[in-house]
Design a protein around this motif. Structure first.
Motif, PDB file in Angstrom:
ATOM      1  N   ASN A 155       0.801  -1.073   0.014  1.00  0.00           N
ATOM      2  CA  ASN A 155      -0.026  -0.002   0.050  1.00  0.00           C
ATOM      3  C   ASN A 155       0.887   1.184  -0.173  1.00  0.00           C
ATOM      4  N   ALA A 156       2.380   1.218  -0.081  1.00  0.00           N
ATOM      5  CA  ALA A 156       3.012   2.449  -0.086  1.00  0.00           C
ATOM      6  C   ALA A 156       3.315   2.969  -1.282  1.00  0.00           C
ATOM      7  N   PHE A 157       3.381   4.200  -1.515  1.00  0.00           N
ATOM      8  CA  PHE A 157       3.753   4.942  -2.756  1.00  0.00           C
ATOM      9  C   PHE A 157       5.333   4.814  -2.624  1.00  0.00           C
ATOM     10  N   VAL A 158       6.019   4.220  -3.581  1.00  0.00           N
ATOM     11  CA  VAL A 158       7.245   3.934  -3.813  1.00  0.00           C
ATOM     12  C   VAL A 158       8.103   4.723  -4.676  1.00  0.00           C
ATOM     13  N   ILE A 159       9.138   5.596  -4.155  1.00  0.00           N
ATOM     14  CA  ILE A 159       9.903   6.454  -4.929  1.00  0.00           C
ATOM     15  C   ILE A 159      11.325   5.788  -5.018  1.00  0.00           C
ATOM     16  N   ALA A 160      11.804   5.510  -6.287  1.00  0.00           N
ATOM     17  CA  ALA A 160      13.170   4.953  -6.435  1.00  0.00           C
ATOM     18  C   ALA A 160      14.259   6.287  -6.810  1.00  0.00           C
ATOM     19  N   LEU A 161      15.136   6.333  -6.094  1.00  0.00           N
ATOM     20  CA  LEU A 161      16.330   7.392  -6.595  1.00  0.00           C
ATOM     21  C   LEU A 161      16.949   6.492  -7.734  1.00  0.00           C
ATOM     22  N   ALA A 162      16.921   7.288  -8.647  1.00  0.00           N
ATOM     23  CA  ALA A 162      17.571   6.992 -10.010  1.00  0.00           C
ATOM     24  C   ALA A 162      18.036   8.017 -11.013  1.00  0.00           C
ATOM     25  N   ILE A 163      19.119   7.740 -11.474  1.00  0.00           N
ATOM     26  CA  ILE A 163      19.799   9.037 -12.158  1.00  0.00           C
ATOM     27  C   ILE A 163      18.944   9.266 -13.352  1.00  0.00           C
TER      28      ILE A 163
ATOM     29  N   GLY B 122      15.625   9.257 -13.355  1.00  0.00           N
ATOM     30  CA  GLY B 122      14.407   9.606 -12.838  1.00  0.00           C
ATOM     31  C   GLY B 122      14.015  11.293 -13.032  1.00  0.00           C
ATOM     32  N   LYS B 123      13.126  11.654 -12.720  1.00  0.00           N
ATOM     33  CA  LYS B 123      12.706  13.137 -12.873  1.00  0.00           C
ATOM     34  C   LYS B 123      13.290  13.809 -11.784  1.00  0.00           C
ATOM     35  N   MET B 124      13.747  15.203 -12.314  1.00  0.00           N
ATOM     36  CA  MET B 124      14.608  16.095 -11.268  1.00  0.00           C
ATOM     37  C   MET B 124      13.579  16.951 -11.096  1.00  0.00           C
ATOM     38  N   LEU B 125      13.343  17.383  -9.627  1.00  0.00           N
ATOM     39  CA  LEU B 125      12.298  18.292  -9.086  1.00  0.00           C
ATOM     40  C   LEU B 125      13.056  19.327  -8.532  1.00  0.00           C
TER      41      LEU B 125
ATOM     42  N   SER C 201      13.058  21.820  -5.012  1.00  0.00           N
ATOM     43  CA  SER C 201      12.283  21.762  -3.581  1.00  0.00           C
ATOM     44  C   SER C 201      11.100  22.222  -3.529  1.00  0.00           C
ATOM     45  N   GLU C 202      10.633  23.112  -4.252  1.00  0.00           N
ATOM     46  CA  GLU C 202       9.161  23.325  -3.974  1.00  0.00           C
ATOM     47  C   GLU C 202       8.410  22.436  -4.822  1.00  0.00           C
ATOM     48  N   GLN C 203       8.770  22.025  -5.773  1.00  0.00           N
ATOM     49  CA  GLN C 203       8.342  20.766  -6.570  1.00  0.00           C
ATOM     50  C   GLN C 203       8.125  19.598  -5.623  1.00  0.00           C
ATOM     51  N   LEU C 204       9.009  19.187  -5.104  1.00  0.00           N
ATOM     52  CA  LEU C 204       8.858  17.984  -4.122  1.00  0.00           C
ATOM     53  C   LEU C 204       8.111  18.321  -3.169  1.00  0.00           C
ATOM     54  N   ALA C 205       8.084  19.438  -2.514  1.00  0.00           N
ATOM     55  CA  ALA C 205       7.119  19.866  -1.513  1.00  0.00           C
ATOM     56  C   ALA C 205       5.694  19.804  -1.990  1.00  0.00           C
ATOM     57  N   ALA C 206       5.446  20.335  -3.140  1.00  0.00           N
ATOM     58  CA  ALA C 206       4.046  20.266  -3.525  1.00  0.00           C
ATOM     59  C   ALA C 206       3.427  18.901  -4.057  1.00  0.00           C
TER      60      ALA C 206
ATOM     61  N   MET D 276       7.326   6.077  -8.811  1.00  0.00           N
ATOM     62  CA  MET D 276       7.957   7.318  -9.342  1.00  0.00           C
ATOM     63  C   MET D 276       9.361   7.092  -9.352  1.00  0.00           C
ATOM     64  N   LEU D 277      10.109   7.647 -10.418  1.00  0.00           N
ATOM     65  CA  LEU D 277      11.997   7.474 -10.234  1.00  0.00           C
ATOM     66  C   LEU D 277      12.072   9.115 -10.103  1.00  0.00           C
ATOM     67  N   LEU D 278      12.978   9.411  -9.106  1.00  0.00           N
ATOM     68  CA  LEU D 278      13.426  10.539  -8.751  1.00  0.00           C
ATOM     69  C   LEU D 278      15.009  10.707  -8.692  1.00  0.00           C
ATOM     70  N   SER D 279      15.148  11.635  -9.452  1.00  0.00           N
ATOM     71  CA  SER D 279      16.800  11.958  -9.727  1.00  0.00           C
ATOM     72  C   SER D 279      17.002  13.381  -9.063  1.00  0.00           C
ATOM     73  N   PHE D 280      18.205  13.341  -8.263  1.00  0.00           N
ATOM     74  CA  PHE D 280      18.595  14.597  -7.565  1.00  0.00           C
ATOM     75  C   PHE D 280      19.825  15.176  -8.598  1.00  0.00           C
ATOM     76  N   SER D 281      20.307  14.480  -9.675  1.00  0.00           N
ATOM     77  CA  SER D 281      21.214  15.226 -10.668  1.00  0.00           C
ATOM     78  C   SER D 281      21.718  14.024 -11.514  1.00  0.00           C
ATOM     79  N   LYS D 282      22.266  14.672 -12.610  1.00  0.00           N
ATOM     80  CA  LYS D 282      22.994  13.459 -13.591  1.00  0.00           C
ATOM     81  C   LYS D 282      24.259  13.093 -12.826  1.00  0.00           C
ATOM     82  N   MET D 283      24.555  13.655 -11.909  1.00  0.00           N
ATOM     83  CA  MET D 283      25.815  13.450 -11.264  1.00  0.00           C
ATOM     84  C   MET D 283      25.738  12.176 -10.281  1.00  0.00           C
ATOM     85  N   THR D 284      26.701  11.325  -9.966  1.00  0.00           N
ATOM     86  CA  THR D 284      26.522  10.360  -9.199  1.00  0.00           C
ATOM     87  C   THR D 284      27.240  10.752  -8.079  1.00  0.00           C
ATOM     88  N   PHE D 285      26.401  10.256  -6.554  1.00  0.00           N
ATOM     89  CA  PHE D 285      26.865  10.584  -5.439  1.00  0.00           C
ATOM     90  C   PHE D 285      26.958   9.249  -4.576  1.00  0.00           C
TER      91      PHE D 285
END
Length: 159
Positions: A70-78, A80-83, A85-90, A123-132
């Motif tokens: 029943n969880a909404f699953v967000i995978a961090l993946a390069i 993924g969609k970049m957002l 901070s305001e979009q993530l909050a929304a 949802m796939l979420l990316s924080f950057s095209k860079m690798t961390f």
């Protein structure tokens, strides 16, 4: 809201552990946070693509055991969609308004995530095209979740 961070491997560096604890403490007034660590696989030097795929599959199986139906699953993946901070909050606010009470965010190991986990994600979420480093990514992710809650609470932290 319940938020799980499912991640591969342990954080060994003290300064990162301290930052994770600090953000977990700050988030406690906004959500119930749970950090779930699954064991990582040793990656041999110069491993073949087949070996890398096997490693991701094993880590993926460990992750999958913790994913709630029943969880909404967000995978961090390069990829993924970049957002912002305001979009993530929304998104967080919108999910809450539409009955999402359990969010699970997944951080893979050094090789990334198994395709089965990426397919399961809502949802796939990316924080950057860079690798961390995946250990540092926990801190970055927690900070952004905290920032999103502060934005939604109309509090000044995010500026």
């Amino acid at each position: 809201m319940n938020i799980d961070i499912i991640c591969v491997g342990k954080v060994k560096e003290r300064y990162l552990q301290d930052a994770i604890k600090e953000y977990a403490k700050r988030l406690s007034r906004f959500c119930k946070l749970n950090i779930i660590e699954v064991a990582d696989e040793k990656t041999p030097e110069n491993a073949s693509e087949a070996v890398n795929a096997q490693i991701k599959e094993k880590e993926g199986e460990r992750i999958a055991k913790h994913i709630k139906t029943n969880a909404f699953v967000i995978a961090l993946a390069i990829e993924g969609k970049m957002l912002t901070s305001e979009q993530l909050a929304a998104h967080l606010e919108d999910w809450g308004l539409h009955g999402v009470s359990h969010i699970q965010l997944i951080i893979g190991g050094s090789l990334g995530l198994d395709p089965a986990i990426l397919k399961r994600a809502n949802m796939l979420l990316s924080f950057s095209k860079m690798t961390f480093p995946h250990q540092l990514m926990r801190v970055i992710l927690l900070e952004q979740i905290y920032r999103a809650f502060k934005i939604n609470a109309h509090e000044p932290y995010h500026k």
